[in-house]
Design a protein around this motif. Structure first.
Motif, PDB file in Angstrom:
ATOM      1  N   GLN A 297      72.625  55.084  25.588  1.00  0.00           N
ATOM      2  CA  GLN A 297      73.534  55.578  24.551  1.00  0.00           C
ATOM      3  C   GLN A 297      73.213  55.038  23.170  1.00  0.00           C
ATOM      4  O   GLN A 297      73.440  55.717  22.176  1.00  0.00           O
ATOM      5  CB  GLN A 297      74.977  55.236  24.905  1.00  0.00           C
TER       6      GLN A 297
ATOM      7  N   ARG B  36      80.487  60.481  27.852  1.00  0.00           N
ATOM      8  CA  ARG B  36      81.362  61.655  27.823  1.00  0.00           C
ATOM      9  C   ARG B  36      80.967  62.621  28.933  1.00  0.00           C
ATOM     10  O   ARG B  36      79.796  62.741  29.285  1.00  0.00           O
ATOM     11  CB  ARG B  36      81.259  62.357  26.466  1.00  0.00           C
ATOM     12  N   ARG B  37      81.943  63.307  29.470  1.00  0.00           N
ATOM     13  CA  ARG B  37      81.709  64.248  30.557  1.00  0.00           C
ATOM     14  C   ARG B  37      80.666  65.296  30.162  1.00  0.00           C
ATOM     15  O   ARG B  37      79.848  65.718  30.977  1.00  0.00           O
ATOM     16  CB  ARG B  37      83.014  64.932  30.950  1.00  0.00           C
ATOM     17  N   SER B  38      80.653  65.700  28.909  1.00  0.00           N
ATOM     18  CA  SER B  38      79.701  66.715  28.458  1.00  0.00           C
ATOM     19  C   SER B  38      78.262  66.214  28.464  1.00  0.00           C
ATOM     20  O   SER B  38      77.327  67.004  28.419  1.00  0.00           O
ATOM     21  CB  SER B  38      80.072  67.192  27.053  1.00  0.00           C
TER      22      SER B  38
ATOM     23  N   LYS C  41      71.563  65.537  28.571  1.00  0.00           N
ATOM     24  CA  LYS C  41      72.412  65.050  29.654  1.00  0.00           C
ATOM     25  C   LYS C  41      71.713  63.894  30.337  1.00  0.00           C
ATOM     26  O   LYS C  41      70.492  63.809  30.345  1.00  0.00           O
ATOM     27  CB  LYS C  41      72.701  66.165  30.648  1.00  0.00           C
TER      28      LYS C  41
ATOM     29  N   ALA D 294      71.917  60.908  33.816  1.00  0.00           N
ATOM     30  CA  ALA D 294      72.478  60.403  35.064  1.00  0.00           C
ATOM     31  C   ALA D 294      71.771  59.096  35.384  1.00  0.00           C
ATOM     32  O   ALA D 294      70.578  58.955  35.134  1.00  0.00           O
ATOM     33  CB  ALA D 294      72.274  61.395  36.199  1.00  0.00           C
TER      34      ALA D 294
ATOM     35  N   GLN E 235      74.945  66.779  36.159  1.00  0.00           N
ATOM     36  CA  GLN E 235      75.625  66.975  37.432  1.00  0.00           C
ATOM     37  C   GLN E 235      75.000  68.148  38.177  1.00  0.00           C
ATOM     38  O   GLN E 235      74.405  69.034  37.572  1.00  0.00           O
ATOM     39  CB  GLN E 235      77.111  67.252  37.215  1.00  0.00           C
TER      40      GLN E 235
ATOM     41  N   ARG F 163      76.397  50.732  34.224  1.00  0.00           N
ATOM     42  CA  ARG F 163      76.992  50.642  32.879  1.00  0.00           C
ATOM     43  C   ARG F 163      75.994  50.117  31.858  1.00  0.00           C
ATOM     44  O   ARG F 163      75.900  50.625  30.731  1.00  0.00           O
ATOM     45  CB  ARG F 163      78.224  49.737  32.896  1.00  0.00           C
TER      46      ARG F 163
ATOM     47  N   ARG G 269      77.042  64.165  30.963  1.00  0.00           N
ATOM     48  CA  ARG G 269      76.665  63.803  32.324  1.00  0.00           C
ATOM     49  C   ARG G 269      75.846  64.911  32.978  1.00  0.00           C
ATOM     50  O   ARG G 269      76.204  66.080  32.919  1.00  0.00           O
ATOM     51  CB  ARG G 269      77.907  63.573  33.178  1.00  0.00           C
TER      52      ARG G 269
ATOM     53  N   ALA H  95      82.031  54.512  28.354  1.00  0.00           N
ATOM     54  CA  ALA H  95      81.719  55.567  29.318  1.00  0.00           C
ATOM     55  C   ALA H  95      81.003  56.725  28.632  1.00  0.00           C
ATOM     56  O   ALA H  95      81.212  56.988  27.457  1.00  0.00           O
ATOM     57  CB  ALA H  95      83.011  56.069  29.956  1.00  0.00           C
TER      58      ALA H  95
END
Length: 121
Positions: free
Chosen positions: A68, A4-6, A41, A43, A10, A61, A8, A2
């Motif tokens: 990544q 990392r939230r940082s 970032k 998306a 958004q 994915r 993404r 996944a």
């Protein structure tokens, strides 16, 4: 694996800015919108025409995995990755390798000799 939230991307404001001000790189299987920024970032947007949620999440994915593998060497900025419908007409291993190749080429094109990576591709 996944994201990392940082990492993404958004928010409607960020998406609109990338679509409006960013540059576009098109390949046979994906379209990548890129806007230079101080942070990195990403998306991935997969529409319903690609199938049910299981199929869409798998595509998401795999595209994130390709990004990544090379994101440390890509220029800082906001990335929006959109799969193209031609992706459905070929085998998975073919489009996966082509997308990874795209990001690998982008990585080399974004070196010190290139003022803007998307102009090279």
């Amino acid at each position: 694996m996944a994201v990392r939230r940082s990492l993404r991307l958004q928010g409607k404001k960020n998406f609109s800015r990338v679509y409006k001000e960013g540059s576009v790189v098109r390949s046979d299987y994906v379209v990548v919108y890129f806007l230079p920024a101080s942070e990195q970032k990403v998306a991935v947007v997969v529409s319903k025409r690609f199938g049910n949620a299981v199929k869409r999440n798998r595509i998401r994915r795999l595209l994130l995995e390709a990004w990544q593998e090379n994101h440390d060497h890509l220029p800082s900025g906001y990335y929006i990755i959109l799969p193209r419908s031609s992706l459905l007409s070929v085998e998975e291993n073919v489009w996966r390798s082509k997308v990874k190749e795209l990001f690998h080429e982008w990585q080399w094109a974004s070196g010190k000799n290139s003022p803007h990576c998307s102009a090279v591709l």
